[in-house]
Write an enzyme that holds these catalytic residues in place. Structure first.
Site, PDB file in Angstrom:
ATOM      1  N   GLU A 136       1.493  35.243   0.282  1.00  0.00           N
ATOM      2  CA  GLU A 136       1.922  35.161  -1.113  1.00  0.00           C
ATOM      3  C   GLU A 136       1.869  33.702  -1.572  1.00  0.00           C
ATOM      4  O   GLU A 136       2.444  32.824  -0.922  1.00  0.00           O
ATOM      5  CB  GLU A 136       3.354  35.688  -1.272  1.00  0.00           C
ATOM      6  CG  GLU A 136       3.804  35.697  -2.719  1.00  0.00           C
ATOM      7  CD  GLU A 136       5.241  36.172  -2.915  1.00  0.00           C
ATOM      8  OE1 GLU A 136       6.128  35.735  -2.166  1.00  0.00           O
ATOM      9  OE2 GLU A 136       5.463  36.970  -3.846  1.00  0.00           O
TER      10      GLU A 136
ATOM     11  N   GLU B  69      14.539  43.257  -3.048  1.00  0.00           N
ATOM     12  CA  GLU B  69      13.275  43.180  -3.802  1.00  0.00           C
ATOM     13  C   GLU B  69      12.623  41.874  -3.355  1.00  0.00           C
ATOM     14  O   GLU B  69      13.102  40.797  -3.686  1.00  0.00           O
ATOM     15  CB  GLU B  69      13.526  43.150  -5.320  1.00  0.00           C
ATOM     16  CG  GLU B  69      14.285  44.337  -5.873  1.00  0.00           C
ATOM     17  CD  GLU B  69      13.523  45.638  -5.818  1.00  0.00           C
ATOM     18  OE1 GLU B  69      12.346  45.640  -5.413  1.00  0.00           O
ATOM     19  OE2 GLU B  69      14.123  46.669  -6.165  1.00  0.00           O
TER      20      GLU B  69
ATOM     21  N   CYS C 109       6.659  38.511  -9.289  1.00  0.00           N
ATOM     22  CA  CYS C 109       6.438  39.209  -8.012  1.00  0.00           C
ATOM     23  C   CYS C 109       5.368  40.277  -8.147  1.00  0.00           C
ATOM     24  O   CYS C 109       4.691  40.609  -7.176  1.00  0.00           O
ATOM     25  CB  CYS C 109       7.737  39.839  -7.533  1.00  0.00           C
ATOM     26  SG  CYS C 109       8.466  40.916  -8.785  1.00  0.00           S
TER      27      CYS C 109
ATOM     28  N   LYS D 190      25.056  34.612  -7.485  1.00  0.00           N
ATOM     29  CA  LYS D 190      24.579  33.295  -7.036  1.00  0.00           C
ATOM     30  C   LYS D 190      23.186  33.140  -7.636  1.00  0.00           C
ATOM     31  O   LYS D 190      22.208  33.608  -7.079  1.00  0.00           O
ATOM     32  CB  LYS D 190      24.524  33.275  -5.501  1.00  0.00           C
ATOM     33  CG  LYS D 190      24.783  31.921  -4.880  1.00  0.00           C
ATOM     34  CD  LYS D 190      23.776  30.848  -5.282  1.00  0.00           C
ATOM     35  CE  LYS D 190      22.497  30.935  -4.460  1.00  0.00           C
ATOM     36  NZ  LYS D 190      21.435  30.077  -5.014  1.00  0.00           N
TER      37      LYS D 190
HETATM   38  P1  NAD Z   1      14.077  32.475  -2.318  1.00  0.00           P
HETATM   39  O1  NAD Z   1      14.124  33.560  -1.313  1.00  0.00           O
HETATM   40  O2  NAD Z   1      13.755  31.106  -1.874  1.00  0.00           O
HETATM   41  O3  NAD Z   1      15.489  32.341  -3.049  1.00  0.00           O
HETATM   42  C1  NAD Z   1      16.071  33.431  -3.736  1.00  0.00           C
HETATM   43  C2  NAD Z   1      17.578  33.232  -3.795  1.00  0.00           C
HETATM   44  O4  NAD Z   1      18.100  33.326  -2.469  1.00  0.00           O
HETATM   45  C3  NAD Z   1      18.026  31.868  -4.331  1.00  0.00           C
HETATM   46  O5  NAD Z   1      19.170  32.056  -5.144  1.00  0.00           O
HETATM   47  C4  NAD Z   1      18.381  31.109  -3.067  1.00  0.00           C
HETATM   48  O6  NAD Z   1      19.346  30.089  -3.254  1.00  0.00           O
HETATM   49  C5  NAD Z   1      18.943  32.221  -2.203  1.00  0.00           C
HETATM   50  N1  NAD Z   1      18.889  31.958  -0.759  1.00  0.00           N
HETATM   51  C6  NAD Z   1      17.973  31.254  -0.073  1.00  0.00           C
HETATM   52  N2  NAD Z   1      18.288  31.245   1.241  1.00  0.00           N
HETATM   53  C7  NAD Z   1      19.420  31.962   1.384  1.00  0.00           C
HETATM   54  C8  NAD Z   1      20.244  32.310   2.487  1.00  0.00           C
HETATM   55  N3  NAD Z   1      19.967  31.923   3.727  1.00  0.00           N
HETATM   56  N4  NAD Z   1      21.350  33.080   2.265  1.00  0.00           N
HETATM   57  C9  NAD Z   1      21.648  33.499   1.024  1.00  0.00           C
HETATM   58  N5  NAD Z   1      20.912  33.179  -0.069  1.00  0.00           N
HETATM   59  C10 NAD Z   1      19.806  32.430   0.106  1.00  0.00           C
HETATM   60  O7  NAD Z   1      13.080  32.984  -3.441  1.00  0.00           O
HETATM   61  P2  NAD Z   1      12.587  32.195  -4.738  1.00  0.00           P
HETATM   62  O8  NAD Z   1      11.650  31.120  -4.317  1.00  0.00           O
HETATM   63  O9  NAD Z   1      13.766  31.859  -5.577  1.00  0.00           O
HETATM   64  O10 NAD Z   1      11.793  33.339  -5.511  1.00  0.00           O
HETATM   65  C11 NAD Z   1      10.451  33.642  -5.301  1.00  0.00           C
HETATM   66  C12 NAD Z   1      10.304  34.864  -4.429  1.00  0.00           C
HETATM   67  O11 NAD Z   1      10.990  35.972  -5.014  1.00  0.00           O
HETATM   68  C13 NAD Z   1       8.868  35.322  -4.271  1.00  0.00           C
HETATM   69  O12 NAD Z   1       8.646  35.685  -2.940  1.00  0.00           O
HETATM   70  C14 NAD Z   1       8.800  36.563  -5.164  1.00  0.00           C
HETATM   71  O13 NAD Z   1       7.783  37.487  -4.810  1.00  0.00           O
HETATM   72  C15 NAD Z   1      10.157  37.127  -4.998  1.00  0.00           C
HETATM   73  N6  NAD Z   1      10.499  38.020  -6.087  1.00  0.00           N
HETATM   74  C16 NAD Z   1      10.502  39.362  -5.869  1.00  0.00           C
HETATM   75  C17 NAD Z   1      10.792  40.242  -6.907  1.00  0.00           C
HETATM   76  C18 NAD Z   1      10.797  41.731  -6.699  1.00  0.00           C
HETATM   77  O14 NAD Z   1      11.267  42.440  -7.578  1.00  0.00           O
HETATM   78  N7  NAD Z   1      10.291  42.238  -5.591  1.00  0.00           N
HETATM   79  C19 NAD Z   1      11.068  39.731  -8.177  1.00  0.00           C
HETATM   80  C20 NAD Z   1      11.042  38.346  -8.364  1.00  0.00           C
HETATM   81  C21 NAD Z   1      10.757  37.490  -7.315  1.00  0.00           C
END
Ligand code: NAD
Length: 486
Positions: free
Chosen positions: A390, A257, A291, A181
């Site tokens: 963040e 992550e 991140c 997804k």
């Molecule tokens: P997000 O959590 O909003 O979304 C990530 C994914 O989860 C998307 O595909 C979204 O559609 C899905 N999602 C959202 N709600 C959901 C639910 N209830 N059930 C299932 N899936 C759901 O994150 P984002 O805004 O896309 O990304 C930014 C975040 O990601 C930042 O916090 C960043 O630090 C983190 N990040 C972490 C790493 C790491 O390796 N630790 C790497 C990249 C990004």
């Protein structure tokens, strides 16, 4: 009002080896954040499409994917990597159109690394073993490693293909089948990846892509599906909490992550010119939407003024603008909503008593697109929300410190624990400080230097588990112990 000026591509789901629309025909718009134009439509999946994809993935677990020899699987996965490299220019362009990041960055880091993820994990298959134990003449125990089953991969928008392949390659190497997804904001390279997997000889049903949103949509349907055995999720900490609660119903294995608020700790004995060049990257590369970006910069008091003067001067030189201009260092933020969120933190910093030394606003002459100048804030203390939360944009705070103890206390005063970088030429201090920072990854005198064999992941609320080398295989495989009475 959004208009379609340049149609780039429409994205369909990829289920059981075929590109298909949603059953109800629903789509949503894909917006280029650098121009605000609609560049295509995306099939909007939900529980129905997830169910079809999971069923296909479950069937495929016992198809040709299972009977392939290790050498055959290695060849298929290597071919995926090769095809990503063959289509590098196209993928880099799509990645930049989706994310707003500079195209040189997509072309030199995101896409080559996506290919390397496949080359690396296909090679790694040869090294995978499981244990054998024979303590006496009573019994022989040996473990076999088998796939977990159908795995759901949920991805964020900041490094779309790089992070998706960082999950997909080891999941396939361990023999699983997957339903991916992708983030709703960045659907294009995941769609092309499905085509590449098919062209490389990945059997039908092994790799499926369902587009859609998170809550009450494709994301939550994937997490709740009873035939999905594990979820590997990268995204926000708050989303991770929601997913954990909804995965509880079917007790899924989870790899997380999550977010970070990473510190850079700069001691006065370090080489300041080297520090500044790397800190520019750790602060503003990919618009600060990585991140691992260091957003809390702590500088030893005796070096603080010199660091700030040079850091501000170099930041002002960074060109913000068109992702397809080779001179651009900082592109557009991912979306209007994210632009408003990051700008809100800049406003909050001023309310909390901070001073903006550079940036903080839309660059002149860039009226369309979600562009924001790289921003350096001083004068905030550890209790300010801007220092604690963040932001995930081109915004850093700089804070002076006087002693090792004091800085360690501040650095660890957070729920996050993803990464850190420490700058010093004192060998003992480097080891001492690195070992006390509460983070899954600590760099000394560098940043973002990665070896894919090493454990990658966060402590505290930045993650659960580790990815990389054997750590990925541990997550994507089950061990069955077989005990034979002798
Ligand atoms: P997000 O959590 O909003 O979304 C990530 C994914 O989860 C998307 O595909 C979204 O559609 C899905 N999602 C959202 N709600 C959901 C639910 N209830 N059930 C299932 N899936 C759901 O994150 P984002 O805004 O896309 O990304 C930014 C975040 O990601 C930042 O916090 C960043 O630090 C983190 N990040 C972490 C790493 C790491 O390796 N630790 C790497 C990249 C990004």
């Amino acid at each position: 009002m959004r208009t379609i000026t340049t149609k780039v591509m429409d994205c369909l789901h990829f289920i059981d080896g075929a590109f298909v629309p949603s059953a109800n025909g629903r789509t949503f718009d894909n917006v280029n954040p650098a121009t605000e134009d609609v560049i295509g439509t995306v099939a909007e999946g939900g529980a129905a499409e997830i169910d079809l994809a999971v069923k296909a993935a479950k069937r495929a677990l016992n198809g040709p994917w299972k009977t392939m020899t290790a050498n055959e699987r290695i060849a298929v996965l290597r071919k995926v990597g090769d095809l990503i490299l063959e289509r590098k220019e196209e993928l880099a362009r799509l990645e930049s159109l989706d994310t707003g990041k500079p195209s040189w960055l997509s072309g030199t880091i995101d896409i080559p690394r996506a290919a390397y993820n496949f080359h690396f994990f296909s090679d790694y298959i040869r090294t995978m073993t499981a244990e054998t134990t024979q303590m006496d003449d009573v019994a022989l125990n040996y473990a076999i490693r088998r796939p977990v089953g159908v795995v759901g991969l949920i991805n964020p928008w900041n490094l779309p293909l790089l992070l998706l392949t960082w999950k997909l390659a080891p999941a396939l190497a361990a023999g699983n089948t997957v339903v991916m997804k992708p983030a709703e904001l960045t659907p294009m390279t995941a769609t092309v990846l499905a085509e590449i997997c098919r062209d490389a000889g990945v059997p039908d049903g092994v790799v499926n892509v369902v587009h859609g949103f998170g809550p009450n949509s494709a994301g939550s349907a994937l997490v709740e599906h009873p035939d999905v055995n594990a979820i590997s999720f990268t995204g926000e900490t708050t989303t991770g909490k929601i997913i954990m609660a909804s995965a509880a119903g079917t007790l899924k294995r989870l790899s997380y992550e999550l977010g970070g608020k990473n510190p850079n700790v700069i001691f006065a004995d370090s080489n300041l010119d080297e520090v500044i060049e790397t800190t520019l990257k750790s602060s503003f590369i990919n618009q600060g939407e990585v991140c691992l970006c260091g957003s809390r910069i702590y500088v030893e008091s005796s070096a603080y003024d010199e660091f700030l003067a040079k850091f501000v001067a170099r930041t002002k030189e960074l060109k913000v603008g068109d992702p397809f201009d080779a001179k651009t260092k900082v592109g557009a933020l991912i979306s209007e909503e994210h632009y408003e969120r990051v700008s809100g933190y800049i406003k909050l910093a001023q309310e909390e008593g901070g001073t903006i030394l550079t940036g903080g606003k839309r660059p002149e002459g860039l009226e369309r697109g979600y562009y924001l100048e790289p921003t350096i804030i001083v004068g905030l203390n550890r209790n300010c929300r801007v220092v604690k939360e963040e932001i995930f944009g081109p915004v850093v705070t700089v804070i002076p410190f006087d002693s090792e103890e004091e800085v360690l206390e501040q650095v660890n005063d957070t729920h996050y624990g993803l990464s850190a970088s420490v700058w010093t030429n004192d060998l003992r201090r480097a080891h001492r400080v690195a070992g006390r920072i509460e983070a899954g990854i600590v760099w000394v005198n560098t940043w973002f230097l990665r070896d894919l064999r090493t454990p990658f992941g966060g402590m505290k609320q930045s993650g659960i588990g580790r990815e990389g080398g054997v750590h990925s295989f541990e997550f994507y495989s089950e061990l069955t112990n077989i005990c034979i009475k002798l």
